[in-house]
Write an enzyme that holds these catalytic residues in place. Structure first.
Site, PDB file in Angstrom:
ATOM      1  N   LYS A 199      14.971 -54.073   7.711  1.00 29.45           N
ATOM      2  CA  LYS A 199      16.042 -53.088   7.530  1.00 29.45           C
ATOM      3  C   LYS A 199      16.750 -52.752   8.844  1.00 29.45           C
ATOM      4  O   LYS A 199      17.901 -52.340   8.841  1.00 29.45           O
ATOM      5  CB  LYS A 199      15.489 -51.809   6.902  1.00 29.45           C
ATOM      6  CG  LYS A 199      14.834 -51.994   5.538  1.00 29.45           C
ATOM      7  CD  LYS A 199      15.784 -52.560   4.497  1.00 29.45           C
ATOM      8  CE  LYS A 199      15.220 -52.487   3.086  1.00 29.45           C
ATOM      9  NZ  LYS A 199      14.070 -53.372   2.823  1.00 29.45           N
TER      10      LYS A 199
HETATM   11  C1  LIG Z   1      13.792 -54.225   1.877  1.00 30.34           C
HETATM   12  C2  LIG Z   1      12.721 -55.180   2.075  1.00 30.34           C
HETATM   13  C3  LIG Z   1      12.668 -56.372   1.339  1.00 30.34           C
HETATM   14  C4  LIG Z   1      13.647 -56.686   0.233  1.00 30.34           C
HETATM   15  O1  LIG Z   1      14.961 -56.892   0.684  1.00 30.34           O
HETATM   16  P1  LIG Z   1      16.175 -56.715  -0.329  1.00 30.34           P
HETATM   17  O2  LIG Z   1      17.369 -56.901   0.508  1.00 30.34           O
HETATM   18  O3  LIG Z   1      16.070 -55.320  -0.874  1.00 30.34           O
HETATM   19  O4  LIG Z   1      16.006 -57.728  -1.389  1.00 30.34           O
HETATM   20  C5  LIG Z   1      11.650 -57.261   1.615  1.00 30.34           C
HETATM   21  N1  LIG Z   1      10.723 -56.993   2.546  1.00 30.34           N
HETATM   22  C6  LIG Z   1      10.735 -55.863   3.263  1.00 30.34           C
HETATM   23  C7  LIG Z   1       9.655 -55.632   4.251  1.00 30.34           C
HETATM   24  C8  LIG Z   1      11.738 -54.923   3.068  1.00 30.34           C
HETATM   25  O5  LIG Z   1      11.740 -53.788   3.794  1.00 30.34           O
END
Ligand SMILES: *Cc1c(COP(=O)(O)O)cnc(C)c1O
Length: 480
Positions: free
Chosen positions: A115
């Site tokens: 993120k």
């Molecule tokens: C948010 C997240 C995902 C999923 O990503 P999306 O863009 O929501 O599909 C996978 N792994 C981690 C650790 C995340 O924080």
């Protein structure tokens, strides 16, 4: 470049409006009116670029110079990625024990998850726009564990932004909670929401309700930085190109990228990269037991099922809302067709796609769903083979890729996206490993630090959340 709403009931806007609005006023998601194409020559010229130089080139295709001049964009990018612990930003490592398999580490940012890749950039860009307009925004964030910390960190010291970090109590790791509640800033509030049967989806629904009312949204200057915000999806295009360049020698070669999918933001970015001309053989959509996406790609049906709590909790999502954005782009940006699907799903919780649309949806993407047991086995095996500790989300991606290997051309480079640092999930790791050798790999100074500080947070019941937020926003009414 203009941005249109998937629902098509509102006028096209420029990027500044799209970013500051979050949702379009008609409740749709913003998408660029066309996907820019990259020629093979341009690809070759991008190959040697650093992550930040590549980000500058790619983001420039989506963001007019008249709105953000080149020097300003450079500054925003440099500031955003200057907080990463790795000079490569997203380093690529070859697997020692599996031929032609590579790991793209997306967790070297300040809060140790994927993120951070887009959040710092998005908030810096928002602050740039808001400062110029002399405005403020209340940002409402629903988190399945990683978005909240990333947004909180990115909001530190920003005078134009109040951040409200909402998390489902008990459903994210104590380490993730600590990353948010340690923040002692007047513009950041963490809210533990009790009794969320659908986890982050329950919080998303309340935010959508608040933002769905145009008067409320305007009165309290509300926006969102969940991956419904185009800025997130845009910034996440970069690492797909960057990773591809690290595992191929020239742009005549293809690669496969395996992506752990939750809300489908990262996959949507990858699919857009492909649409731009990134030579991928396939994207792998890797699900945990919450397999809404897997069911779409295999059965052709999008359906709502009850939430299952898994060890890859950041992917515990019932409705992968960025799939709507992808669906709209892939099926020819047809508002009427799109609205039929969208309305039907909202009414009945299910939509079955026709054969022609399904062929478009499936173009370039294959899917797999992996349960906790297989995820744990993969983490254990990989660590035993090469002392590399993958987090549960990256493990879902790698396990999916290894399972689907037979459907792929032999010897094709396979890039697996690792989306979190294992230090965010020590409890899961202790369930997997009986011996103590792994423990050095499961620590990170920033997580240890979070436990040293006072915890600042509010509590609220889910059924009171809407009213409570309205009340809090009223008291903190954002200045014009
Ligand atoms: C948010 C997240 C995902 C999923 O990503 P999306 O863009 O929501 O599909 C996978 N792994 C981690 C650790 C995340 O924080």
């Amino acid at each position: 470049m203009k941005y249109i709403s998937t629902l098509g009931k509102t006028d096209p806007v420029n990027i500044e409006t799209a970013i500051l609005n979050g949702y379009a006023p008609d409740g749709g998601l913003y998408v660029p009116e066309y996907i820019p194409k990259v020629s093979p020559e341009q690809l070759d010229s991008w190959r040697p670029l650093s992550f930040t130089d590549l980000a500058f080139e790619i983001i420039s295709l989506y963001l007019d110079r008249s709105i953000v001049p080149a020097v300003d964009l450079r500054e925003i990018i440099d500031k955003s990625y200057g907080t990463f612990e790795s000079p490569a930003i997203t380093p690529v490592l070859p697997c020692k024990s599996i031929k032609n398999v590579y790991i793209l580490e997306l967790f070297r940012g300040p809060t140790l998850s994927f993120k951070d890749i887009a959040m710092g950039f998005l908030l810096n860009l928002m602050e740039y726009f808001l400062t110029r307009r002399n405005e403020r925004r209340n940002i409402l964030v629903a988190t399945t564990g990683d978005t909240g910390p990333a947004c909180g960190y990115a909001a530190i010291g920003k005078k134009t932004i109040n951040a409200w970090l909402l998390y489902p109590q008990g459903l994210i790791s104590p380490e993730q909670v600590g990353q948010m509640t340690q923040l002692d800033e007047t513009n950041i509030r963490s809210v533990a929401v009790k009794e969320c049967p659908d986890g982050g989806d329950d919080l998303d629904r309340v935010i959508a309700q608040l933002m769905g009312d145009a008067d409320t949204k305007k009165k309290y200057s509300i926006s969102s930085v969940n991956s419904i915000n185009w800025g997130r999806v845009m910034a996440q295009i970069v690492h797909h190109f960057y990773g591809y360049f690290r595992v191929t020698e020239n742009s005549g070669e293809k690669a496969v990228i395996a992506v752990p999918g939750g809300a489908f933001g990262n996959l949507c970015s990858g699919a857009i990269a492909m649409e731009m001309g990134l030579p991928l053989e396939k994207l792998i959509c890797a699900n945990n037991s919450n397999a809404t996406l897997f069911r779409i790609f295999t059965d052709g049906v999008m359906s709502r099922k009850a939430l299952i709590n898994t060890i890859s909790s950041a992917m515990d999502i019932v409705i992968p809302y960025n799939f709507w954005r992808y669906l709209f782009i892939r099926t020819g940006m047809d508002h009427i067709k799109f609205r039929t699907w969208f309305d039907q799903f909202n009414k009945t919780g299910e939509v079955a796609f026709d054969a022609e649309s399904l062929a478009q949806i499936r173009r370039g993407i294959i899917a797999e769903s992996v349960d906790d047991q297989r995820t744990k086995a993969l983490i254990r095996n990989l660590f035993e083979q090469e002392q590399y500790l993958l987090d549960p989300h990256g493990a879902v991606a790698l396990e999916s890729a290894l399972t689907l290997k037979e459907e792929l051309p032999e010897d094709i480079p396979l890039l697996c996206l690792a989306t979190a640092h294992p230090a965010k999930f020590p409890k899961v790791m202790s369930e997997i490993f009986k011996d103590l050798r792994y423990q050095d790999h499961v620590r990170h100074a920033s997580i240890d630090d979070a436990n040293k500080y006072l915890k600042h947070y509010y509590e609220c019941d889910l059924n009171q959340l809407y009213t409570a937020l309205m009340h809090a926003l009223e008291r903190n009414i954002a200045p014009k």
